[in-house]
Design a protein around this motif. Structure first.
Motif, PDB file in Angstrom:
ATOM      1  N   SER A 187      38.551  45.803  35.208  1.00 20.60           N
ATOM      2  CA  SER A 187      39.950  45.722  34.867  1.00 20.60           C
ATOM      3  C   SER A 187      39.793  44.080  34.192  1.00 20.60           C
ATOM      4  N   VAL A 188      39.267  43.195  34.998  1.00 16.28           N
ATOM      5  CA  VAL A 188      39.032  41.906  34.524  1.00 16.28           C
ATOM      6  C   VAL A 188      38.415  41.556  33.164  1.00 16.28           C
ATOM      7  N   LEU A 189      37.458  42.163  32.873  1.00 16.59           N
ATOM      8  CA  LEU A 189      36.702  42.324  31.627  1.00 16.59           C
ATOM      9  C   LEU A 189      37.752  42.721  30.552  1.00 16.59           C
ATOM     10  N   LYS A 190      38.441  43.935  31.023  1.00 18.65           N
ATOM     11  CA  LYS A 190      39.151  44.451  29.971  1.00 18.65           C
ATOM     12  C   LYS A 190      40.205  43.398  29.485  1.00 18.65           C
ATOM     13  N   LYS A 191      40.743  42.725  30.537  1.00 19.72           N
ATOM     14  CA  LYS A 191      41.929  42.020  30.028  1.00 19.72           C
ATOM     15  C   LYS A 191      41.503  40.791  29.546  1.00 19.72           C
ATOM     16  N   ALA A 192      40.269  40.126  29.758  1.00 22.49           N
ATOM     17  CA  ALA A 192      39.629  39.255  29.162  1.00 22.49           C
ATOM     18  C   ALA A 192      39.648  39.536  27.638  1.00 22.49           C
ATOM     19  N   GLU A 193      39.123  40.657  27.133  1.00 25.00           N
ATOM     20  CA  GLU A 193      38.686  41.095  25.904  1.00 25.00           C
ATOM     21  C   GLU A 193      40.017  41.127  25.114  1.00 25.00           C
ATOM     22  N   GLN A 236      41.212  37.777  24.412  1.00 25.11           N
ATOM     23  CA  GLN A 236      40.561  37.162  23.253  1.00 25.11           C
ATOM     24  C   GLN A 236      41.054  37.860  22.097  1.00 25.11           C
ATOM     25  N   PHE A 237      41.213  38.956  22.090  1.00 24.69           N
ATOM     26  CA  PHE A 237      41.481  39.869  20.665  1.00 24.69           C
ATOM     27  C   PHE A 237      42.986  39.145  20.309  1.00 24.69           C
ATOM     28  N   LYS A 238      43.825  39.110  21.016  1.00 25.40           N
ATOM     29  CA  LYS A 238      45.080  38.366  20.820  1.00 25.40           C
ATOM     30  C   LYS A 238      44.977  37.001  20.052  1.00 25.40           C
ATOM     31  N   TRP A 239      44.264  36.395  20.490  1.00 27.41           N
ATOM     32  CA  TRP A 239      43.956  34.998  20.168  1.00 27.41           C
ATOM     33  C   TRP A 239      43.177  35.098  18.785  1.00 27.41           C
ATOM     34  N   ALA A 284      39.551  33.756  30.977  1.00 27.03           N
ATOM     35  CA  ALA A 284      40.117  34.928  31.474  1.00 27.03           C
ATOM     36  C   ALA A 284      39.351  35.875  32.413  1.00 27.03           C
ATOM     37  N   ARG A 285      38.005  35.522  32.000  1.00 24.08           N
ATOM     38  CA  ARG A 285      36.719  36.509  32.725  1.00 24.08           C
ATOM     39  C   ARG A 285      36.918  35.832  34.029  1.00 24.08           C
ATOM     40  N   ASN A 286      37.075  34.700  34.367  1.00 22.29           N
ATOM     41  CA  ASN A 286      37.169  34.210  35.728  1.00 22.29           C
ATOM     42  C   ASN A 286      38.210  34.167  36.573  1.00 22.29           C
ATOM     43  N   TRP A 287      39.277  35.195  35.979  1.00 22.09           N
ATOM     44  CA  TRP A 287      40.637  35.472  36.631  1.00 22.09           C
ATOM     45  C   TRP A 287      40.273  36.675  37.758  1.00 22.09           C
ATOM     46  N   ASN A 334      28.700  37.068  33.078  1.00 19.82           N
ATOM     47  CA  ASN A 334      29.030  35.600  32.623  1.00 19.82           C
ATOM     48  C   ASN A 334      30.269  34.920  33.447  1.00 19.82           C
ATOM     49  N   ALA A 335      30.674  35.543  34.372  1.00 17.11           N
ATOM     50  CA  ALA A 335      31.685  34.691  35.325  1.00 17.11           C
ATOM     51  C   ALA A 335      31.011  33.602  35.918  1.00 17.11           C
ATOM     52  N   ASP A 336      31.779  32.379  35.964  1.00 18.46           N
ATOM     53  CA  ASP A 336      31.284  31.035  36.782  1.00 18.46           C
ATOM     54  C   ASP A 336      32.096  31.249  37.979  1.00 18.46           C
TER      55      ASP A 336
END
Length: 248
Positions: free
Chosen positions: A36-42, A45-48, A115-118, A145-147
């Motif tokens: 779900s985190v990856l999906k949200k991050a993408e 990014q797409f909206k940006w 967002a990937r790190n949320w 690629n999460a930090d």
């Protein structure tokens, strides 16, 4: 190899110290769920990109962007192990193709990575890691690629390795070997915890480390692989197993 399934085990009291000094941990699906985190991050990014690169988003959606990244991994073998490099290369090419500025790629990746790190760790993870960090050196070894230093778990890890840092992704031995070198320990003094049979369990064992398979979804172990030494369902079971390794 003896397989231990941990259920209803009680910690054994002891005042001696375990020979294990380093615990390495996978991240995605081991300490937190990532889908779900990856999906949200993408999506973020797409909206940006819709605001900054409208020609690109007019001709591509999230599915076609994913398909192009898969193609890049096939065509650019030299960076296939590094998911961030794959994402960046894919975006640069698509931005150029759509007559948007390729230089937007790095900024767009920054939006994605933030967002990937949320992430939200599994409930069993933070309290156990907090205790383990007092006794062991903890290191994260991830193919993603999460930090971890930008997540709620940052205080518990002594160091972290990614494919970008190690120059290779699991199941290659590089990340495990670099973790051992950085911690200054021998393989028999380390144990790796992960959810992937080949990239985590078998790969760690091949460099001489012990390995624990965390099987939160109660999936079957691949029939073509030697059985794991230890199977756990959560980090509470990990904690109990570690207590059992203390020699009386």
């Amino acid at each position: 190899m003896v397989m231990t399934q941990l259920t209803n085990l009680s910690p054994r009291e002891s005042k001696t110290v375990s020979p294990l000094t380093l615990i390495t941990l996978d991240l995605d699906e081991t300490v937190w769920p990532s889908e779900s985190v990856l999906k949200k991050a993408e999506e973020i990014q797409f909206k940006w990109l819709q605001q900054r690169a409208p020609r690109l988003t007019a001709s591509h959606d999230l599915d076609s962007l994913r398909a192009h990244r898969r193609l890049i991994r096939e065509q650019y073998a030299e960076i296939a192990y590094d998911l961030t490099a794959v994402r960046t290369t894919s975006l640069r090419l698509l931005l150029k193709e759509s007559d948007d500025s390729p230089d937007l790629a790095e900024e767009a990746i920054g939006v994605f990575l933030e967002a990937r790190n949320w992430v939200t760790p599994y409930a069993d993870v933070p309290p156990v890691l907090e205790k383990l960090a007092r006794t062991y050196r903890l290191a994260s070894l991830t193919n993603g690629n999460a930090d971890v230093q930008c997540t709620p778990l940052k205080a518990h890890f002594h160091f972290s390795l990614t494919p970008c840092i190690a120059g290779a992704a699991k199941p290659a031995p590089d990340m495990f070997q670099q973790a051992l070198e950085q911690a200054g320990v021998e393989p028999h003094q380390a144990v790796h915890i992960g959810d992937h049979p080949e990239c985590d369990v078998i790969a760690a064992q091949q460099v001489g480390m012990r390995a624990v398979w965390i099987n939160r979804r109660e999936a079957p172990w691949p029939a073509d692989l030697p059985p794991p030494e230890v199977i756990i369902k959560d980090f509470h079971e990990l904690e109990r197993w570690l207590f059992q390794q203390i020699k009386i």
